[in-house]
Design a protein around this motif. Structure first.
Motif, PDB file in Angstrom:
ATOM      1  N   ALA A 129       0.730   2.076  18.146  1.00 15.75           N
ATOM      2  CA  ALA A 129       0.023   1.025  17.118  1.00 15.75           C
ATOM      3  C   ALA A 129       0.138   1.626  15.694  1.00 15.75           C
ATOM      4  O   ALA A 129       0.261   0.976  14.939  1.00 15.75           O
ATOM      5  N   ALA A 130       0.096   3.083  15.478  1.00 19.92           N
ATOM      6  CA  ALA A 130       0.474   3.658  14.086  1.00 19.92           C
ATOM      7  C   ALA A 130       1.797   3.350  13.615  1.00 19.92           C
ATOM      8  O   ALA A 130       2.051   3.382  12.417  1.00 19.92           O
ATOM      9  N   GLY A 131       2.586   3.025  14.372  1.00 22.80           N
ATOM     10  CA  GLY A 131       4.147   2.844  13.911  1.00 22.80           C
ATOM     11  C   GLY A 131       4.553   1.515  14.218  1.00 22.80           C
ATOM     12  O   GLY A 131       5.832   1.347  13.865  1.00 22.80           O
ATOM     13  N   SER A 132       3.706   0.550  13.827  1.00 19.38           N
ATOM     14  CA  SER A 132       3.914  -0.834  13.786  1.00 19.38           C
ATOM     15  C   SER A 132       4.271  -1.238  12.585  1.00 19.38           C
ATOM     16  O   SER A 132       4.158  -0.294  11.596  1.00 19.38           O
ATOM     17  N   SER A 133       5.113  -2.247  12.629  1.00 18.72           N
ATOM     18  CA  SER A 133       5.650  -2.532  11.189  1.00 18.72           C
ATOM     19  C   SER A 133       4.552  -2.626  10.018  1.00 18.72           C
ATOM     20  O   SER A 133       4.907  -2.239   8.924  1.00 18.72           O
ATOM     21  N   GLY A 134       3.425  -3.391  10.357  1.00 15.16           N
ATOM     22  CA  GLY A 134       2.476  -3.566   9.435  1.00 15.16           C
ATOM     23  C   GLY A 134       1.871  -2.148   8.875  1.00 15.16           C
ATOM     24  O   GLY A 134       1.747  -2.080   7.542  1.00 15.16           O
ATOM     25  N   ILE A 135       1.724  -1.186   9.778  1.00 13.99           N
ATOM     26  CA  ILE A 135       1.293   0.090   9.422  1.00 13.99           C
ATOM     27  C   ILE A 135       2.149   0.850   8.864  1.00 13.99           C
ATOM     28  O   ILE A 135       2.058   1.525   7.669  1.00 13.99           O
ATOM     29  N   ARG A 136       3.557   0.547   9.017  1.00 14.83           N
ATOM     30  CA  ARG A 136       4.477   1.385   8.414  1.00 14.83           C
ATOM     31  C   ARG A 136       4.696   0.726   6.825  1.00 14.83           C
ATOM     32  O   ARG A 136       4.858   1.664   5.940  1.00 14.83           O
ATOM     33  N   ASN A 137       4.569  -0.415   6.657  1.00 16.35           N
ATOM     34  CA  ASN A 137       4.578  -0.970   5.154  1.00 16.35           C
ATOM     35  C   ASN A 137       3.457  -0.401   4.495  1.00 16.35           C
ATOM     36  O   ASN A 137       3.611  -0.062   3.092  1.00 16.35           O
ATOM     37  N   ILE A 138       2.113  -0.350   5.008  1.00 17.29           N
ATOM     38  CA  ILE A 138       1.214   0.200   4.376  1.00 17.29           C
ATOM     39  C   ILE A 138       1.219   1.669   3.803  1.00 17.29           C
ATOM     40  O   ILE A 138       1.181   2.124   2.754  1.00 17.29           O
ATOM     41  N   ARG A 139       1.908   2.476   5.016  1.00 14.11           N
ATOM     42  CA  ARG A 139       1.875   3.678   4.873  1.00 14.11           C
ATOM     43  C   ARG A 139       2.904   4.173   3.569  1.00 14.11           C
ATOM     44  O   ARG A 139       3.116   4.969   2.860  1.00 14.11           O
ATOM     45  N   PHE A 140       4.314   3.357   3.734  1.00 15.62           N
ATOM     46  CA  PHE A 140       5.039   3.556   2.738  1.00 15.62           C
ATOM     47  C   PHE A 140       4.636   3.128   1.345  1.00 15.62           C
ATOM     48  O   PHE A 140       5.174   3.961   0.278  1.00 15.62           O
ATOM     49  N   ARG A 141       4.067   2.267   1.043  1.00 19.14           N
ATOM     50  CA  ARG A 141       3.583   1.766  -0.327  1.00 19.14           C
ATOM     51  C   ARG A 141       2.516   2.822  -0.684  1.00 19.14           C
ATOM     52  O   ARG A 141       2.417   3.264  -1.996  1.00 19.14           O
ATOM     53  N   LEU A 198      -5.533   1.110  -5.755  1.00 18.53           N
ATOM     54  CA  LEU A 198      -4.616   1.195  -4.459  1.00 18.53           C
ATOM     55  C   LEU A 198      -3.512   0.040  -4.533  1.00 18.53           C
ATOM     56  O   LEU A 198      -3.722  -0.841  -5.243  1.00 18.53           O
ATOM     57  N   PRO A 199      -2.499   0.336  -4.000  1.00 21.68           N
ATOM     58  CA  PRO A 199      -1.703  -0.868  -3.671  1.00 21.68           C
ATOM     59  C   PRO A 199      -2.243  -2.219  -3.181  1.00 21.68           C
ATOM     60  O   PRO A 199      -2.954  -1.823  -2.073  1.00 21.68           O
ATOM     61  N   PRO A 200      -1.891  -3.329  -3.644  1.00 26.50           N
ATOM     62  CA  PRO A 200      -2.562  -4.631  -3.272  1.00 26.50           C
ATOM     63  C   PRO A 200      -2.130  -4.790  -1.565  1.00 26.50           C
ATOM     64  O   PRO A 200      -1.067  -4.287  -1.085  1.00 26.50           O
ATOM     65  N   LEU A 201      -2.948  -5.481  -0.956  1.00 24.50           N
ATOM     66  CA  LEU A 201      -2.777  -5.475   0.469  1.00 24.50           C
ATOM     67  C   LEU A 201      -2.627  -4.482   1.217  1.00 24.50           C
ATOM     68  O   LEU A 201      -1.814  -4.136   2.186  1.00 24.50           O
ATOM     69  N   THR A 202      -3.483  -3.205   0.952  1.00 27.11           N
ATOM     70  CA  THR A 202      -3.570  -1.997   1.819  1.00 27.11           C
ATOM     71  C   THR A 202      -4.711  -2.174   2.826  1.00 27.11           C
ATOM     72  O   THR A 202      -4.524  -1.989   4.073  1.00 27.11           O
ATOM     73  N   VAL A 203      -5.841  -2.580   2.529  1.00 22.65           N
ATOM     74  CA  VAL A 203      -6.963  -2.675   3.453  1.00 22.65           C
ATOM     75  C   VAL A 203      -7.192  -3.943   4.152  1.00 22.65           C
ATOM     76  O   VAL A 203      -7.519  -3.845   5.274  1.00 22.65           O
ATOM     77  N   GLN A 204      -6.607  -5.189   3.418  1.00 23.29           N
ATOM     78  CA  GLN A 204      -6.985  -6.362   4.086  1.00 23.29           C
ATOM     79  C   GLN A 204      -6.227  -6.469   5.557  1.00 23.29           C
ATOM     80  O   GLN A 204      -6.551  -7.009   6.352  1.00 23.29           O
ATOM     81  N   PRO A 205      -4.984  -6.102   5.490  1.00 21.40           N
ATOM     82  CA  PRO A 205      -4.121  -6.243   6.740  1.00 21.40           C
ATOM     83  C   PRO A 205      -4.908  -5.385   7.988  1.00 21.40           C
ATOM     84  O   PRO A 205      -4.913  -5.782   8.963  1.00 21.40           O
TER      85      PRO A 205
END
Length: 593
Positions: A551-563, A495-502
């Protein structure tokens, strides 16, 4: 609305028009043009008049050429004629179609070709241009040509005879077959070119599957075309090997097309049809080769099965072209759909005519059509590759930017200050605890730095180690309030790095740490038939249902979703946990990236 003219589309339309004209002209006028060219030659002269068939009882019956005389397998067919007085010291030229040949003059054997059954796995002998040098006294002599075949369809087949000197006969063969040989070599060259391009592209982060399968189709078409071009006299190849290669190429021809359709088509129903057809084709190919290997049937005898496979394949190929034409959103897609349709029609025509030996110009028209289609597809491929290269470059830049954003969001100054403060507070009171926090914190920072410097995916085991380092820091900072539990059924995926840790960090920071008594975070993985699933759950304060979308549209979740989408085709979803708290679900397709 005025349409913008695209030079690429104009060139494509012109090439398609030329191809259709070639097919039409070759199919309608090819045989007549060939016969006219043959009859207009002064040397060698056609020697078709006066032939008789000699029966077993000695009786004779006049025949006209070309002739297809009925005969049983392995039954000799003897033709008799008289050499004209004017042709002293001439050469007799004719072509045998998978027939054993014996020639005699006034009862004396002067020529022989082939021996039925001499090859271990093949009944017949390959077709051949027979150049029979006649003695100086041949004029006025009786010549007998005996033909024997293992196949009833061609046991008594004779197209024609010619008389002339040796050089004239060679020139006739050359002029009759040169165009087919040159066009076939061009097809093979294009196939090799695309094959090399596919391997070069595979080393540059492109998926060469489409180009690879198209190159294999082109190579097989080239082998088939060369074998049917009647150029056996000019090939430095064992004629039996060429004979086998021609029919094996015909059998294999549908497979690269099916694989091409399977990986390039967006029509799910079409792909479901193609999958069993691939299996059926492979099964029929294996059966045909086994029958050939054990001497039960020759591939030539099973040619109708091979042609049937090609015809069915071209129907499906035409279906894929029409399906692509329905979903046309760009000029490139329109051209691709047109090329697929034309390729299907051309190969279908080739399968029907099978490069008929009596219609040489039809075969050459088909060869020209194949070359034009392959060149058109090369133009499409070049454009498509350029577009994909640009899109991949933009995507890499966006992923890199997102990774930098993730880095900035993950290594926040206040987290560093708080962690260092907690370490400082434990140095005197609990040195061993402080040492453990320093170790976990250094591993945490290293993983964040690696995530930015890397460009690909990582094993889930590494992501899990990063999660545990972070979770251990928080457990030591909030002793008794933060607990993290793991239920890992599988870790054999990437999986892409830093996907689950955030997601774990959000669960701790915004979930359980907002409760006075704290709580627990669960990290679970499992393997489903089509995907790997990761669940991060907490029993914290959770969200109201109406706040989930925010919550699902926050910047952190958007980054994870994009990658996830860009690198793996994966998804992430945020929801309410039954019993209180939040759940985040990550799905990664089993096919990977």
């Amino acid at each position: 609305m005025k349409m913008k003219r695209d030079p690429f589309m104009l060139i494509t339309a012109l090439a398609c028009l030329v191809m259709l004209v070639l097919l039409w002209a070759g199919t309608l006028f090819g045989p007549a043009a060939f016969d006219s060219a043959r009859l207009s030659r002064h040397d060698p002269r056609a020697f078709d008049a006066g032939w008789q068939r000699l029966a077993a009882d000695g009786s004779r019956a006049a025949i006209s050429l070309p002739a297809g005389m009925k005969a049983e397998p392995y039954e000799p067919v003897t033709l008799v004629n008289t050499i004209p007085e004017a042709y002293q010291g001439s050469t007799l030229l004719f072509r045998s179609e998978q027939q054993e040949v014996a020639v005699s003059l006034d009862g004396e054997p002067i020529y022989a070709y082939g021996e039925l059954g001499s090859h271990r796995f093949i009944k017949t002998v390959p077709s051949h241009w027979n150049i029979v040098e006649l003695p100086a006294h041949a004029g006025g002599g009786e010549i007998r040509v005996t033909l024997t075949s293992a196949y009833p369809d061609i046991s008594g087949y004779v197209k024609g005879f010619w008389l002339g000197d040796y050089a004239q006969c060679l020139g006739f063969i050359n002029s009759s077959t040169a165009m087919g040989m040159v066009l076939s070599v061009v097809i093979l060259f294009l196939g090799l070119f695309y094959l090399c391009a596919a391997f070069l592209m595979s080393g540059r982060r492109f998926k060469p599957g489409v180009l690879l399968y198209w190159s294999l189709f082109t190579l097989l078409a080239g082998v088939w075309s060369l074998g049917a071009a009647r150029v056996d006299q000019f090939l430095f190849v064992n004629p039996y090997i060429m004979w086998m290669a021609t029919y094996v190429a015909l059998l294999l021809l549908p497979l690269p097309i099916y694989y091409y359709i399977y990986i390039s088509s967006r029509d799910a129903e079409l792909r479901r049809v193609v999958n069993p057809l691939i299996t059926i084709n492979i099964g029929i190919i294996i059966i045909c080769l086994l029958l050939q290997l054990f001497g039960a049937y020759d591939l030539w005898e099973m040619r109708l099965a091979a042609r049937g496979l090609v015809v069915v394949c071209m129907v499906v190929f035409l279906w894929s072209g029409l399906a692509a034409a329905v979903d046309m959103t760009s000029a490139l897609q329109r051209v691709r759909a047109v090329v697929i349709i034309l390729a299907a029609i051309t190969t279908f025509t080739a399968a029907v005519f099978l490069y008929d030996e009596q219609e040489a110009l039809v075969g050459n028209s088909l060869r020209l059509a194949i070359i034009i289609i392959v060149l058109l597809w090369g133009m499409i491929s070049l454009r498509r590759t350029t577009q994909e290269a640009r899109a991949a470059s933009r995507l890499r830049a966006e992923i890199k930017a997102q990774q930098l954003l993730v880095m900035a969001s993950q290594i926040r100054p206040h987290f560093i200050y708080n962690t260092l403060g907690a370490i400082h507070g434990q140095i005197s009171a609990a040195p061993e605890l402080a040492e453990e926090m320093v170790y976990s914190f250094s591993k945490y920072l290293r993983a964040n730095i690696d995530a930015v410097s890397g460009t690909g995916t990582i094993p889930f085991a590494r992501e899990l180690e990063h999660i545990k380092n972070y979770a251990r820091i928080e457990e030591l900072r909030f002793i008794g309030r933060v607990g993290v539990e793991y239920d890992i059924e599988t870790d054999e995926f990437e999986l892409p790095p830093l996907t689950v840790q955030p997601l774990v960090e959000n669960a701790i920071k915004h979930g359980i740490c907002k409760k006075r008594e704290g709580g627990t975070v669960w990290v679970r993985t499992r393997e489903e038939p089509g995907a790997y699933v990761i669940r991060v759950e907490d029993d914290g304060v959770g969200f109201a249902p109406e706040d989930i979308a925010a919550a699902a549209g926050s910047s952190g979740i958007r980054n994870i979703r994009f990658r996830l989408e860009a690198m793996m085709g994966g998804t992430v979803e945020i929801g309410v946990r039954p019993g209180g708290g939040t759940v985040a679900v990550v799905r990664i397709p089993r096919s990977g990236h």
